[in-house]
Design a protein around this motif. Structure first.
Motif, PDB file in Angstrom:
ATOM      1  N   GLU A   1     -77.609 -14.131  61.148  1.00  0.00           N
ATOM      2  CA  GLU A   1     -77.877 -13.776  59.758  1.00  0.00           C
ATOM      3  C   GLU A   1     -78.434 -14.959  58.973  1.00  0.00           C
ATOM      4  O   GLU A   1     -79.337 -14.797  58.148  1.00  0.00           O
ATOM      5  CB  GLU A   1     -76.603 -13.239  59.111  1.00  0.00           C
ATOM      6  N   ALA A   2     -77.900 -16.166  59.237  1.00  0.00           N
ATOM      7  CA  ALA A   2     -78.442 -17.367  58.593  1.00  0.00           C
ATOM      8  C   ALA A   2     -79.880 -17.611  59.041  1.00  0.00           C
ATOM      9  O   ALA A   2     -80.760 -17.940  58.232  1.00  0.00           O
ATOM     10  CB  ALA A   2     -77.564 -18.568  58.923  1.00  0.00           C
ATOM     11  N   PHE A   3     -80.140 -17.426  60.339  1.00  0.00           N
ATOM     12  CA  PHE A   3     -81.481 -17.595  60.896  1.00  0.00           C
ATOM     13  C   PHE A   3     -82.444 -16.570  60.300  1.00  0.00           C
ATOM     14  O   PHE A   3     -83.549 -16.906  59.848  1.00  0.00           O
ATOM     15  CB  PHE A   3     -81.383 -17.471  62.417  1.00  0.00           C
ATOM     16  N   ALA A   4     -82.028 -15.314  60.282  1.00  0.00           N
ATOM     17  CA  ALA A   4     -82.903 -14.246  59.798  1.00  0.00           C
ATOM     18  C   ALA A   4     -83.285 -14.440  58.333  1.00  0.00           C
ATOM     19  O   ALA A   4     -84.426 -14.169  57.932  1.00  0.00           O
ATOM     20  CB  ALA A   4     -82.224 -12.897  59.995  1.00  0.00           C
ATOM     21  N   LYS A   5     -82.345 -14.929  57.538  1.00  0.00           N
ATOM     22  CA  LYS A   5     -82.625 -15.181  56.121  1.00  0.00           C
ATOM     23  C   LYS A   5     -83.721 -16.236  55.971  1.00  0.00           C
ATOM     24  O   LYS A   5     -84.667 -16.072  55.187  1.00  0.00           O
ATOM     25  CB  LYS A   5     -81.352 -15.621  55.405  1.00  0.00           C
ATOM     26  N   LEU A   6     -83.599 -17.315  56.749  1.00  0.00           N
ATOM     27  CA  LEU A   6     -84.599 -18.383  56.683  1.00  0.00           C
ATOM     28  C   LEU A   6     -85.943 -17.914  57.244  1.00  0.00           C
ATOM     29  O   LEU A   6     -87.005 -18.278  56.730  1.00  0.00           O
ATOM     30  CB  LEU A   6     -84.104 -19.606  57.452  1.00  0.00           C
ATOM     31  N   ALA A   7     -85.894 -17.099  58.307  1.00  0.00           N
ATOM     32  CA  ALA A   7     -87.136 -16.584  58.890  1.00  0.00           C
ATOM     33  C   ALA A   7     -87.873 -15.686  57.909  1.00  0.00           C
ATOM     34  O   ALA A   7     -89.104 -15.715  57.822  1.00  0.00           O
ATOM     35  CB  ALA A   7     -86.823 -15.841  60.180  1.00  0.00           C
ATOM     36  N   THR A   8     -87.123 -14.892  57.152  1.00  0.00           N
ATOM     37  CA  THR A   8     -87.737 -14.035  56.139  1.00  0.00           C
ATOM     38  C   THR A   8     -88.411 -14.868  55.058  1.00  0.00           C
ATOM     39  O   THR A   8     -89.515 -14.561  54.605  1.00  0.00           O
ATOM     40  CB  THR A   8     -86.680 -13.110  55.509  1.00  0.00           C
ATOM     41  N   MET A   9     -87.742 -15.952  54.662  1.00  0.00           N
ATOM     42  CA  MET A   9     -88.324 -16.838  53.649  1.00  0.00           C
ATOM     43  C   MET A   9     -89.579 -17.524  54.167  1.00  0.00           C
ATOM     44  O   MET A   9     -90.564 -17.673  53.448  1.00  0.00           O
ATOM     45  CB  MET A   9     -87.279 -17.871  53.224  1.00  0.00           C
ATOM     46  N   GLN A  10     -89.558 -17.944  55.422  1.00  0.00           N
ATOM     47  CA  GLN A  10     -90.716 -18.637  55.995  1.00  0.00           C
ATOM     48  C   GLN A  10     -91.870 -17.666  56.234  1.00  0.00           C
ATOM     49  O   GLN A  10     -93.040 -18.038  56.133  1.00  0.00           O
ATOM     50  CB  GLN A  10     -90.333 -19.328  57.306  1.00  0.00           C
ATOM     51  N   ASN A  11     -91.523 -16.425  56.586  1.00  0.00           N
ATOM     52  CA  ASN A  11     -92.511 -15.354  56.750  1.00  0.00           C
ATOM     53  C   ASN A  11     -93.628 -15.747  57.718  1.00  0.00           C
ATOM     54  O   ASN A  11     -94.819 -15.553  57.445  1.00  0.00           O
ATOM     55  CB  ASN A  11     -93.111 -14.964  55.398  1.00  0.00           C
ATOM     56  N   ALA A  12     -93.244 -16.296  58.862  1.00  0.00           N
ATOM     57  CA  ALA A  12     -94.224 -16.693  59.870  1.00  0.00           C
ATOM     58  C   ALA A  12     -94.585 -15.500  60.744  1.00  0.00           C
ATOM     59  O   ALA A  12     -93.707 -14.843  61.317  1.00  0.00           O
ATOM     60  CB  ALA A  12     -93.648 -17.817  60.737  1.00  0.00           C
ATOM     61  N   SER A  13     -95.862 -15.209  60.849  1.00  0.00           N
ATOM     62  CA  SER A  13     -96.307 -14.059  61.632  1.00  0.00           C
ATOM     63  C   SER A  13     -96.148 -14.288  63.136  1.00  0.00           C
ATOM     64  O   SER A  13     -96.218 -13.333  63.921  1.00  0.00           O
ATOM     65  CB  SER A  13     -97.773 -13.748  61.317  1.00  0.00           C
TER      66      SER A  13
END
Length: 226
Positions: free
Chosen positions: A76-88
């Motif tokens: 969940e911590a990872f997914a939150k940061l991944a959403t913020m980074q929004n890397a395709s």
């Protein structure tokens, strides 16, 4: 690899992928079914809170990373940061890595696999990655010339992995000491700050390498695309 090299792993107990069900809420990222440009596919097994995955995706726009984490709070911590980074070029997957790889990854399709600071399983060495029958299946997903990078701060774990890579899996490999200022994962930062030595083993799949799973694949019709 030449034909006269004995692949001792083919004499060992075989992994049974047909016995594994898909993970709950199983999804397959679009990159797997739509990689028309042959973008190099990278796997990270046990991504934790995503420090390495997020950095790798940002620094390697020409590659696509699928990073898998089983523990819910870390994911969940990872997914939150991944959403913020929004890397395709990054997919964060919440699943058991073994079951997910069995049902999602095709043979000979992955360019590189990262296993960074896995659970050392000191009381259950059969669960160490290179001791498991699953490792043969994992190698079947790797392209010829592809690499597996294993990193740990446990010297005994690394000693065993290096021996297994050579004696059981017949993989060319090199062992390195991680540089003191490396910061790939939260564990790496912590261990190096404490003055511990961290070890890295890079293994390569050579030409002509064979496994018992080179042609084994789940029926893609039943897969759901994310």
């Amino acid at each position: 690899m030449t034909d006269n090299i004995e692949l001792t792993h083919q004499q060992a107990r075989a992994f049974r992928p047909d016995k594994l069900s898909p993970p709950r809420d199983f999804l397959v990222p679009n990159i797997i079914g739509e990689n028309k440009d042959n973008v190099p596919l990278i796997l990270e097994v046990g991504a934790g809170k995503g420090k390495h995955a997020l950095s790798f995706a940002a620094q390697n726009a020409d590659k696509h990373l699928i990073a898998i984490e089983r523990t819910r709070n870390k994911f969940e911590a990872f997914a939150k940061l991944a959403t913020m980074q929004n890397a395709s070029n990054l997919d964060a997957i919440h699943a058991d890595a073994i079951a997910w790889i069995v049902h999602a990854i095709a043979p000979n399709s992955v360019a590189k696999i990262f296993i960074l600071y896995p659970n050392p399983e000191q009381h259950n060495p059969n669960q160490q990655w290179l001791n498991m029958p699953f490792f043969e299946f994992l190698l079947s997903r790797l392209q010829v010339g592809g690499e597996v990078t294993l990193v740990t701060n446990i010297e005994a774990y690394m000693d065993n992995a290096e021996q297994q890579a050579t004696d059981t899996w017949s993989l060319p490999n090199e062992r390195y000491q991680v540089i003191d200022d490396s910061q790939r994962t939260h564990f790496e930062v912590k261990y190096l700050a404490r003055g511990e030595t961290c070890w890295e083993l890079c293994m390569q799949k050579p030409e002509g390498y064979k496994t018992r799973f080179d042609d084994w694949q789940v029926d893609a019709v039943n897969q759901k695309i994310a």
